[in-house]
Design an enzyme around this catalytic site. Structure first.
Site, PDB file in Angstrom:
ATOM      1  N   GLN A  24       8.095   0.825   3.939  1.00 39.67           N
ATOM      2  CA  GLN A  24       9.050   0.674   2.840  1.00 39.67           C
ATOM      3  C   GLN A  24       9.685   2.054   2.664  1.00 39.67           C
ATOM      4  OE1 GLN A  24       7.324   0.494  -1.033  1.00 39.67           O
ATOM      5  NE2 GLN A  24       9.082  -0.524  -1.967  1.00 39.67           N
ATOM      6  N   GLU A  58       6.259  -6.697 -17.979  1.00 36.92           N
ATOM      7  CA  GLU A  58       5.737  -5.354 -17.752  1.00 36.92           C
ATOM      8  C   GLU A  58       5.719  -4.573 -19.065  1.00 36.92           C
ATOM      9  OE1 GLU A  58       4.423  -4.044 -14.683  1.00 36.92           O
ATOM     10  OE2 GLU A  58       4.395  -6.213 -14.648  1.00 36.92           O
ATOM     11  N   ALA A  61       0.830  -1.208   0.000  1.00 34.69           N
ATOM     12  CA  ALA A  61       0.000   0.000   0.000  1.00 34.69           C
ATOM     13  C   ALA A  61       0.858   1.250   0.000  1.00 34.69           C
ATOM     14  CB  ALA A  61      -0.921  -0.017   1.208  1.00 34.69           C
ATOM     15  N   ASN A  68      -1.902  -9.166 -15.858  1.00 34.72           N
ATOM     16  CA  ASN A  68      -1.691  -9.443 -14.439  1.00 34.72           C
ATOM     17  C   ASN A  68      -2.508  -8.468 -13.593  1.00 34.72           C
ATOM     18  OD1 ASN A  68      -0.551 -10.012 -11.902  1.00 34.72           O
ATOM     19  ND2 ASN A  68       1.186  -8.628 -12.259  1.00 34.72           N
ATOM     20  N   ARG A 102       1.373   8.545  -9.920  1.00 31.91           N
ATOM     21  CA  ARG A 102       0.657   9.304 -10.937  1.00 31.91           C
ATOM     22  C   ARG A 102      -0.695   9.850 -10.505  1.00 31.91           C
ATOM     23  NH1 ARG A 102       0.033   6.074 -15.844  1.00 31.91           N
ATOM     24  NH2 ARG A 102       0.582   4.192 -14.702  1.00 31.91           N
ATOM     25  N   ARG A 131     -26.028  16.558   7.136  1.00 31.46           N
ATOM     26  CA  ARG A 131     -24.600  16.392   7.412  1.00 31.46           C
ATOM     27  C   ARG A 131     -24.375  15.447   8.587  1.00 31.46           C
ATOM     28  NH1 ARG A 131     -22.721  22.246   8.197  1.00 31.46           N
ATOM     29  NH2 ARG A 131     -20.808  21.160   8.806  1.00 31.46           N
TER      30      ARG A 131
HETATM   31  C1  UD1 Z   1       1.411  -3.667 -11.119  1.00 29.71           C
HETATM   32  C2  UD1 Z   1       2.073  -4.906 -11.770  1.00 29.71           C
HETATM   33  C3  UD1 Z   1       1.453  -5.140 -13.141  1.00 29.71           C
HETATM   34  C4  UD1 Z   1      -0.047  -5.299 -12.993  1.00 29.71           C
HETATM   35  C5  UD1 Z   1      -0.663  -4.107 -12.250  1.00 29.71           C
HETATM   36  C6  UD1 Z   1      -2.107  -4.405 -11.908  1.00 29.71           C
HETATM   37  C7  UD1 Z   1       4.379  -5.063 -10.986  1.00 29.71           C
HETATM   38  C8  UD1 Z   1       5.814  -4.800 -11.305  1.00 29.71           C
HETATM   39  N1  UD1 Z   1       3.496  -4.680 -11.896  1.00 29.71           N
HETATM   40  O1  UD1 Z   1       1.733  -2.546 -11.941  1.00 29.71           O
HETATM   41  O2  UD1 Z   1       2.001  -6.314 -13.714  1.00 29.71           O
HETATM   42  O3  UD1 Z   1      -0.640  -5.463 -14.266  1.00 29.71           O
HETATM   43  O4  UD1 Z   1       0.010  -3.868 -11.011  1.00 29.71           O
HETATM   44  O5  UD1 Z   1      -2.729  -3.296 -11.340  1.00 29.71           O
HETATM   45  O6  UD1 Z   1       4.089  -5.646  -9.958  1.00 29.71           O
HETATM   46  N2  UD1 Z   1       3.728  -0.300  -4.220  1.00 29.71           N
HETATM   47  C9  UD1 Z   1       4.467  -0.139  -3.076  1.00 29.71           C
HETATM   48  N3  UD1 Z   1       5.814   0.134  -3.183  1.00 29.71           N
HETATM   49  C10 UD1 Z   1       6.439   0.200  -4.371  1.00 29.71           C
HETATM   50  C11 UD1 Z   1       5.679   0.029  -5.543  1.00 29.71           C
HETATM   51  C12 UD1 Z   1       4.331  -0.224  -5.437  1.00 29.71           C
HETATM   52  O7  UD1 Z   1       3.937  -0.218  -1.976  1.00 29.71           O
HETATM   53  O8  UD1 Z   1       7.657   0.416  -4.373  1.00 29.71           O
HETATM   54  C13 UD1 Z   1       2.301  -0.596  -4.097  1.00 29.71           C
HETATM   55  C14 UD1 Z   1       1.391   0.517  -4.625  1.00 29.71           C
HETATM   56  O9  UD1 Z   1       0.839   1.289  -3.588  1.00 29.71           O
HETATM   57  C15 UD1 Z   1       0.267  -0.242  -5.278  1.00 29.71           C
HETATM   58  C16 UD1 Z   1       0.839  -1.602  -5.605  1.00 29.71           C
HETATM   59  O10 UD1 Z   1       2.032  -1.745  -4.884  1.00 29.71           O
HETATM   60  O11 UD1 Z   1      -0.826  -0.405  -4.410  1.00 29.71           O
HETATM   61  C17 UD1 Z   1       1.106  -1.770  -7.094  1.00 29.71           C
HETATM   62  O12 UD1 Z   1       2.020  -0.796  -7.543  1.00 29.71           O
HETATM   63  P1  UD1 Z   1       1.763   0.076  -8.840  1.00 29.71           P
HETATM   64  O13 UD1 Z   1       2.831   1.093  -8.931  1.00 29.71           O
HETATM   65  O14 UD1 Z   1       0.371   0.528  -8.868  1.00 29.71           O
HETATM   66  O15 UD1 Z   1       2.035  -1.033  -9.973  1.00 29.71           O
HETATM   67  P2  UD1 Z   1       1.473  -1.009 -11.463  1.00 29.71           P
HETATM   68  O16 UD1 Z   1       2.350  -0.176 -12.310  1.00 29.71           O
HETATM   69  O17 UD1 Z   1       0.042  -0.722 -11.438  1.00 29.71           O
END
Ligand code: UD1
Ligand code: MG
Length: 452
Positions: free
Chosen positions: A78, A158, A13, A173, A18, A319
């Site tokens: 993290q 990816e 999380a 995925n 973006r 409210r």
């Molecule tokens: C990720 C998947 C992709 C998939 C997509 C589905 C990877 C590399 N890619 O891409 O294959 O199709 O989800 O929605 O796994 N997060 C962290 N720390 C980090 C990075 C991410 O906590 O360093 C958490 C984010 O809050 C998020 C989740 O992990 O909730 C997924 O990360 P996000 O950056 O949204 O990955 P996508 O580019 O969507």
């Protein structure tokens, strides 16, 4: 194989990049609740399951939200955002406990159902080491593609690393994975080589499992369930899907809505029997509506409990902290906040009732305002049972209007009024017979005279 009972869930999380917002991504709301809360509600709980949530640095608000929803959860921070595998490994000590199953879930997929989590874990019983949730994307751009070979899942690619051929794959995925707990850490630890973006991709787990001679499998679900929220546009799309679900559920539960597509519900809106909701009504979180109540068009309702056969709106705003008794009526352009309005009481037009208690059967005339704020503090107004507040009155709190009392229209009430008394606070009316006619005649005569 039987006896797979305990489970560790790692929920990633951390921050997204973006959303262009100062609010952490997973706290953005869908149907009035943070993304994270939706995921937690669907994720398996109960005995034998432990939850580890990985949050970004400076994300105490996310940790707090987790604790509210699941007090038993452990949170991990993290410190650098270095990819989904890096996030999962922040919860290493929770994974190392060695539960039978490990579920990895992303905090940005709020539409997942409990049933899908159960389906995803099922193949682990048959000796599969890693199960990936897949879906057919109408537009796969941005998602990891599931690369198959001879009917088997061999890798996840990816978007940034996919070849032109792989980009054509529409099976994507969803982000959630189930691991056999005995091999999970071995696989995750091998995602040690950062890629071109200097990120550790969880998706590399599939190829690594294969290299180790382990089996990976895919479970498919519909796209609407797995929309990952990376942008505000995707947040709005998820809202649409969620609203459609909530409207359908409300209709199935017997709520009458002539234009359900115009009604916005919260995930926790509770309806009794024979409730009618007219078009263009918005419900925020924390609303319950008892049997037979009617919410008329263009009303906005948040944190309110609406009694049986009560009537709200059109154009009413309830409210948080509003409680309406049975048969109470709140009419057009009336705003209530932290107000208990007992059975049969009415405020039918143009009023503000805040920090108040209105007794049963009381009548609040048009334009009545409870003046609850002095610029520093809020104060309470008590209106007794059966009291009658004349139109355009200001009740300057703290103030008490007794049971059965009358307030003359236009009064500014600053002192308590005893039961059954009349309080009038305004000047004596003055009267000048014939004044208007004399005034008109003089004006008209002047107008007729030619200007010199
Ligand atoms: C990720 C998947 C992709 C998939 C997509 C589905 C990877 C590399 N890619 O891409 O294959 O199709 O989800 O929605 O796994 N997060 C962290 N720390 C980090 C990075 C991410 O906590 O360093 C958490 C984010 O809050 C998020 C989740 O992990 O909730 C997924 O990360 P996000 O950056 O949204 O990955 P996508 O580019 O969507
Ligand atoms: Mg995402």
């Amino acid at each position: 194989m039987s006896g797979r009972t305990n489970l560790t869930i790692v929920l990633a999380a951390g921050e997204g990049t973006r959303m262009r917002s100062s609010l952490p991504k997973v706290l953005h709301p869908v149907a009035g609740q943070p993304l994270l809360r939706h995921v937690l509600a669907a994720a398996p709980g109960g005995e034998g399951s432990s939850l580890a949530v990985v949050v970004g640095p400076d994300h105490q608000a996310v940790a707090d939200e987790v604790t509210r929803a699941r007090p038993d959860a452990q949170t991990f921070v993290q410190t650098d955002r270095r990819g989904t595998a890096h996030a999962v490994l922040a919860a290493r000590s929770a994974i190392a406990q060695g539960a039978d199953d490990l579920l990895v879930v992303f905090g940005d997929t709020p539409l997942l159902s409990a049933d899908t989590f159960a389906r995803l874990r099922a193949p682990l019983k048959d000796g599969v080491a890693l199960v990936v949730l897949g879906f057919r994307a109408a537009d796969p751009t941005g998602y990891g593609r599931l690369v198959g070979e001879g009917g088997e899942l061999v890798a996840i690619r990816e978007q940034a690393d996919a070849s032109a051929e792989e980009k054509k794959i529409t099976l994507c995925n969803a982000g959630i994975m189930a691991f056999d707990g005995r091999v999970a850490l071995t696989i995750l630890d091998k995602i040690g080589h950062a890629n071109s973006k200097n990120e550790y991709y969880l998706t590399d787990a599939v190829a690594i499992a294969r290299e180790l001679g382990l089996k990976a499998a895919v479970i498919e679900t519909g796209e609407d369930e797995v929309r990952g929220i990376n942008t505000k546009a995707q947040l709005a799309e998820a809202e649409q899907v969620m609203q459609a679900r909530l409207r359908k559920a409300a209709l199935e539960a017997g709520v009458t809505m002539v234009a359900p597509e115009t009604v916005y519900l919260a995930a926790d809106t509770v309806f009794g029997k024979d409730v009618t909701v007219e078009p263009f009504v918005v419900f925020g979180p924390g609303v319950s509506i008892a049997d037979g109540a009617v919410i008329h068009a263009f009303s906005h309702v948040v944190g309110a409990s609406i009694g049986a056969n009560a009537s709200v709106g059109p154009y009413a705003r309830l409210r948080p902290g509003t409680s309406l008794g049975e048969g109470a009526r709140i009419g057009n352009f009336v705003e209530t906040k932290a107000a208990t309005i007992e059975a049969g009481a009415k405020a039918n037009h143009l009023s503000y009732i805040g920090d108040s208690h209105v007794g049963a059967g009381a009548n609040i005339g048009a334009g009545t305002i409870t003046c609850n704020y002095d610029g520093f503090d809020k104060h309470r107004t008590e209106i007794g049972t059966g009291a009658f507040v004349g139109s355009n009155s200001s009740l300057v709190a703290p103030v008490k209007i007794g049971a059965g009392a009358y307030i003359g229209s236009g009064s500014v009430i600053t002192r308590d009024v005893p039961d059954d008394a009349l309080a009038v606070e305004r000047n004596e009316q003055s009267l000048r017979e014939g004044w208007a006619k004399r005034y008109r005649d003089t004006k008209l005569a002047r107008k007729k005279k030619p200007k010199s």
